[in-house]
Design an enzyme around this catalytic site. Structure first.
Site, short mmCIF file in Angstrom:
data_model
loop_
_atom_site.label_atom_id
_atom_site.label_comp_id
_atom_site.label_asym_id
_atom_site.label_seq_id
_atom_site.Cartn_x
_atom_site.Cartn_y
_atom_site.Cartn_z
N HIS A 196 45.36 29.86 48.65
CA HIS A 196 45.52 31.27 48.26
C HIS A 196 46.68 31.88 49.06
O HIS A 196 46.87 31.55 50.24
CB HIS A 196 44.22 32.05 48.53
CG HIS A 196 44.24 33.40 47.90
ND1 HIS A 196 44.90 34.47 48.48
CD2 HIS A 196 43.74 33.85 46.72
CE1 HIS A 196 44.78 35.52 47.69
NE2 HIS A 196 44.09 35.17 46.61
N LYS A 249 36.91 37.31 48.54
CA LYS A 249 37.68 37.43 49.80
C LYS A 249 36.70 37.72 50.95
O LYS A 249 35.58 37.21 50.94
CB LYS A 249 38.78 38.47 49.66
CG LYS A 249 39.65 38.19 48.43
CD LYS A 249 40.92 38.97 48.35
CE LYS A 249 41.69 38.56 47.09
NZ LYS A 249 42.98 39.22 46.97
N GLU A 277 47.02 34.59 50.50
CA GLU A 277 46.63 35.24 51.76
C GLU A 277 46.47 34.20 52.87
O GLU A 277 46.74 34.49 54.04
CB GLU A 277 45.34 36.05 51.56
CG GLU A 277 45.63 37.32 50.78
CD GLU A 277 44.48 37.82 49.91
OE1 GLU A 277 43.33 37.38 50.11
OE2 GLU A 277 44.75 38.65 49.02
N GLY A 304 46.16 42.91 44.57
CA GLY A 304 45.63 44.09 45.25
C GLY A 304 46.53 45.32 45.18
O GLY A 304 46.33 46.28 45.91
N ASN A 307 37.01 36.12 43.23
CA ASN A 307 37.31 35.77 44.62
C ASN A 307 36.93 36.99 45.45
O ASN A 307 37.63 37.99 45.46
CB ASN A 307 38.80 35.45 44.77
CG ASN A 307 39.20 35.24 46.22
OD1 ASN A 307 38.34 35.16 47.10
ND2 ASN A 307 40.50 35.16 46.46
N SER A 350 45.46 41.82 40.22
CA SER A 350 45.07 43.09 39.63
C SER A 350 44.50 42.99 38.21
O SER A 350 44.74 43.85 37.37
CB SER A 350 46.23 44.09 39.67
OG SER A 350 46.61 44.36 41.01
N GLU A 384 49.14 33.30 40.73
CA GLU A 384 48.93 34.65 41.26
C GLU A 384 50.23 35.17 41.87
O GLU A 384 50.54 34.86 43.03
CB GLU A 384 47.85 34.63 42.35
CG GLU A 384 46.50 34.15 41.87
CD GLU A 384 45.36 34.67 42.76
OE1 GLU A 384 44.43 35.26 42.19
OE2 GLU A 384 45.42 34.52 43.98
#
Ligand code: 13P
Length: 250
Positions: A94, A11, A96, A172, A9, A212, A166
């Site tokens: 996702h 992003k 985010e 991250g 991904n 991660s 996730e």
């Protein structure tokens, strides 16, 4: 036996020339893998990537879509538009997008249905926050997200859907869930699917881990019984590093 699916991904990273250079370096490194390899790239890179992966074993995905086919939705891109240029996968829900763009369980459900309708394969993301984990409600949060995401989804569509677990606190941050924790939560997801669709069907669903993942931890994670590969953010931006993740068992 479920296959392993490793998806990057990107992003909001990579300009077209960087994407093209990436594929040129990455494709030969992963050409012999038995695992499925997907790159989920920004809209502006989709077309370049689709042209440049021709003749390789790499598949292309988008990172979001709107649930309507067309209409007055300024700034949005529909599943039909993605499908029309040859995109195969689309990330939906996702964390985010849930956190910064008001994505809800309801819009996730609508997007999954819309993606399936036009023949896109959704990669559906679920995951708990650190606060939820510390309160000990991870299982509840995750099964609730799964229940709402899959509302009205037919058994026959199950094989077209990938789930990515996730944990938000692991994205991250350099912190990964332990392999046992990640595997356990994924087993809970599978149990939830089994209650709804039956054990056999649930056993066939690809469920990835994300958060991660890097070449140094991919092997221990992906070799767990229920972890069927990964959705990889930062470490998918470097061709060599990402190829090592894809080839975790070589
Ligand atoms: P990182 O691998 O950078 O933690 O990101 C994970 C992720 O959000 C993939 O969708």
């Amino acid at each position: 036996m479920r296959k392993k699916v490793i998806a990057g991904n990107w992003k909001m990273n990579m300009l077209p020339n960087e994407a093209i250079n990436f594929i040129e370096e990455f494709a030969p490194l992963v050409k012999d893998t038995k695992h499925e390899v997907i790159l989920c790239v920004p809209y502006t890179n989709l077309f370049y990537c689709l042209l440049n992966i021709q003749g390789t074993n790499i598949k292309i995905g988008a990172q979001n879509m709107h649930w309507e086919e067309s209409g007055a939705y300024t700034g949005e891109v529909s599943g039909q538009m993605l499908k029309s240029i040859g995109v195969e996968y689309v990330i939906i829900g996702h964390s985010e997008r849930r956190q910064y763009f008001a994505e809800t369980d309801e819009t996730v459900n609508k997007k999954i249905k819309s993606a399936l309708n036009v023949g896109l394969k959704p990669i559906v993301c679920v995951g708990e926050t650190l606060e939820q984990r510390e309160k000990g409600i991870t299982e509840q949060v995750i099964t609730n997200q799964v229940e709402k995401a899959f509302e009205g989804i037919e058994t026959t569509d199950l094989e077209k859907i990938i789930i990515a677990y996730e944990p938000i606190w692991a994205i991250g941050t350099g912190k990964t869930a332990t392999k046992e924790d990640a595997n356990n939560t994924i087993m809970q997801i599978r149990k939830k699917l089994a209650e709804k669709y039956g054990q056999n069907e649930a056993n066939g669903v690809i469920i990835q881990y994300g958060g991660s993942v890097k070449s140094s931890n991919a092997k221990e994670l992906f070799e767990m019984s229920d972890i069927d590969g990964g959705l990889v953010g930062g470490a998918s931006l470097k061709a060599e590093e990402f190829s090592k993740i894809v080839k975790f068992d070589e």
